[in-house]
Design a protein around this motif. Structure first.
Motif, mmCIF file in Angstrom:
data_model
loop_
_atom_site.group_PDB
_atom_site.id
_atom_site.type_symbol
_atom_site.label_atom_id
_atom_site.label_comp_id
_atom_site.label_asym_id
_atom_site.label_seq_id
_atom_site.Cartn_x
_atom_site.Cartn_y
_atom_site.Cartn_z
ATOM 1 N N ALA A 6 27.123 16.151 49.734
ATOM 2 C CA ALA A 6 26.676 16.943 48.584
ATOM 3 C C ALA A 6 27.558 16.671 47.374
ATOM 4 O O ALA A 6 28.627 17.265 47.216
ATOM 5 N N GLU B 201 24.538 16.691 41.093
ATOM 6 C CA GLU B 201 24.119 18.003 40.587
ATOM 7 C C GLU B 201 23.042 17.844 39.521
ATOM 8 O O GLU B 201 23.072 16.885 38.741
ATOM 9 N N LYS C 190 23.444 21.711 44.063
ATOM 10 C CA LYS C 190 23.371 20.260 44.225
ATOM 11 C C LYS C 190 21.908 19.855 44.399
ATOM 12 O O LYS C 190 21.064 20.663 44.782
ATOM 13 N N ILE D 202 20.342 15.729 47.957
ATOM 14 C CA ILE D 202 21.335 15.709 49.025
ATOM 15 C C ILE D 202 20.665 15.150 50.275
ATOM 16 O O ILE D 202 19.953 15.857 50.999
ATOM 17 N N ALA E 193 19.809 16.581 54.289
ATOM 18 C CA ALA E 193 19.987 18.026 54.404
ATOM 19 C C ALA E 193 18.832 18.723 55.109
ATOM 20 O O ALA E 193 18.997 19.816 55.653
ATOM 21 N N PHE F 263 27.809 19.597 55.914
ATOM 22 C CA PHE F 263 27.828 18.975 54.597
ATOM 23 C C PHE F 263 29.274 18.604 54.263
ATOM 24 O O PHE F 263 30.190 19.370 54.546
ATOM 25 N N VAL G 234 31.063 18.496 50.921
ATOM 26 C CA VAL G 234 30.748 18.992 49.578
ATOM 27 C C VAL G 234 31.885 18.625 48.620
ATOM 28 O O VAL G 234 33.061 18.886 48.904
ATOM 29 N N VAL H 287 20.181 21.979 47.181
ATOM 30 C CA VAL H 287 20.964 22.898 48.009
ATOM 31 C C VAL H 287 21.815 23.788 47.104
ATOM 32 O O VAL H 287 22.479 23.293 46.187
#
Length: 404
Positions: free
Chosen positions: A136, A139, A167, A170, A173, A181, A183, A232
């Motif tokens: 992740a 954005e 985000k 990804i 997911a 994840f 991140v 996400v």
């Protein structure tokens, strides 16, 4: 530079080519039929698990990891021709060999930067394909081509970190086996060094506050076999402090370490995609007649095929040179070449696949041939792991620095 295949590469190539012919290509239609009958589009067709079992039986497993503790111990130069072969069936072959993104990059991160506990909890089941993972970073609200823009916050609160942010794209997911994840966010947003503001943390998929909001499409495709690409939201997600990967402020460096191998792996597979497009072009040209002549006798078709062959041979040599440099002088020493292949390969392969689509007419954009999906994947890779323009900018600066 010697790009001849050594004995081990030749042996693995022969094994992999046989596996592709005997199992992977026949499974493509089977997987589509099975997927249509599943209750959820994110469920895995049973034939995929059968392919994994067969790949492990044949010793074609975790070929991407150069660390012999965890993978096959191949160099980049040894792995390149194998990854190229898997690119001929990008939906099934990399997954069958446990060599599919984003798990490959996540496993490399855990192998290189993870603690023993993190490796035991997450790396070992990933190596065994018992779970899947997601990375992740990107954005929607900032230009993520500049990773220093990332706004997701990772704040220390006693013996925990609290993650807040949104985000998208990804990968993985939505896969039913996704369990964790990695991140990337900011632990020190006001830090003087913008490349030391970011950190990475491991977030279990079932942690309260994690919301997989929706599937993002890529040119209309949802990429079910790889677990999709999701938006996400992390809403005050709390994880123990020992879920930090590496050190605070090390997120940017870890991302660069992860993306270098990822970029060349994509380029290796792209060459395989181009080879399949050329093969389909030639078969189509030899079997179809238009205006009283076989398509293969048309001058423009011959030019498409010839130009495509020349381009693929050029790309392959550049990728092999890059792999050799990564093996001999390291990723930093091969920085220019990594950027060069990332610029050249997706762009050129997209053009080759586009010619194959044109030659197939309506069939080229249909679900009856893999070309439309191959084109979408290749075109997307002009954005993934950094858009062309970012790599051109960086590469040009490095060239100009010699004359400053």
């Amino acid at each position: 530079m010697d790009f001849a295949f050594d004995a081990r590469t030749e042996e693995l190539r022969a094994r992999l080519l046989a596996f592709m012919d005997e199992h992977v290509y026949p499974a493509e239609a089977v997987a589509e039929e099975q997927r249509a009958a599943l209750a959820s589009p994110w469920e895995v067709p049973p034939v995929v698990e059968e392919l994994k079992t067969e790949a492990r039986r044949r010793g074609l497993w975790n070929l991407f990891l150069p660390d012999e503790r965890y993978g096959a111990g191949l160099t980049n130069l040894q792995y390149a021709p194998l990854a190229e072969i898997t690119g001929r069936s990008p939906q099934l072959a990399p997954t069958a060999l446990n060599c599919a993104a984003p798990d490959t990059g996540n496993m490399e991160v855990l192998a290189q930067f993870g603690t023993e506990e993190q490796r035991k909890r997450w790396l070992e089941p990933l190596l065994a394909a018992e779970i899947r993972s997601a990375f992740a970073m990107t954005e929607p609200d900032v230009a993520s081509s500049d990773a220093t823009n990332i706004e997701t916050r990772i704040e220390r609160d006693g013996d925990a970190y609290v993650i807040t942010g949104r985000k998208w794209y990804i990968s993985g997911a939505l896969h039913p086996d996704c369990r964790v994840f990695i991140v990337m966010g900011k632990t020190d947003p006001e830090g003087a060094d913008i490349r030391r503001q970011q950190s990475m943390v491991l977030v279990p998929r079932d942690t309260p506050g994690v919301e997989v909001r929706r599937a993002m499409r890529v040119y209309g495709y949802e990429d079910h076999y790889h677990g999709g690409h999701a938006e996400v939201v992390f809403d005050g997600v709390r994880v123990p402090a020992d879920h930090l990967v590496g050190e605070e402020g090390g997120g940017f460096a870890i991302a660069q370490a992860r993306l270098g191998p990822g970029r060349i792996h994509h380029c290796m597979r792209l060459i395989g995609m181009a080879e399949r497009a050329i093969e389909l072009m030639c078969r189509r040209a030899a079997s179809r007649t238009a205006f009283g002549k076989p398509l293969a006798t048309q001058g423009v078709v011959q030019e498409w095929i010839a130009d495509s062959r020349v381009a693929v041979e050029q790309l392959r040599l550049l990728v092999l040179k890059t792999a050799w440099l990564m093996d001999t002088v390291g990723n930093r020493g091969a920085h220019t070449e990594i950027q060069a292949i990332k610029i050249a390969t997706p762009r050129t392969v997209t053009e080759i696949i586009d010619k194959a689509v044109q030659l197939h007419g309506a069939g080229g954009v249909s679900q009856d041939f893999p070309l439309a999906e191959l084109w979408a994947a290749a075109r997307t890779l002009r954005l993934a792991d950094g858009p062309d323009e970012v790599h051109r900018r960086s590469l040009a600066r490095r060239e100009l620095k010699r004359y400053a």
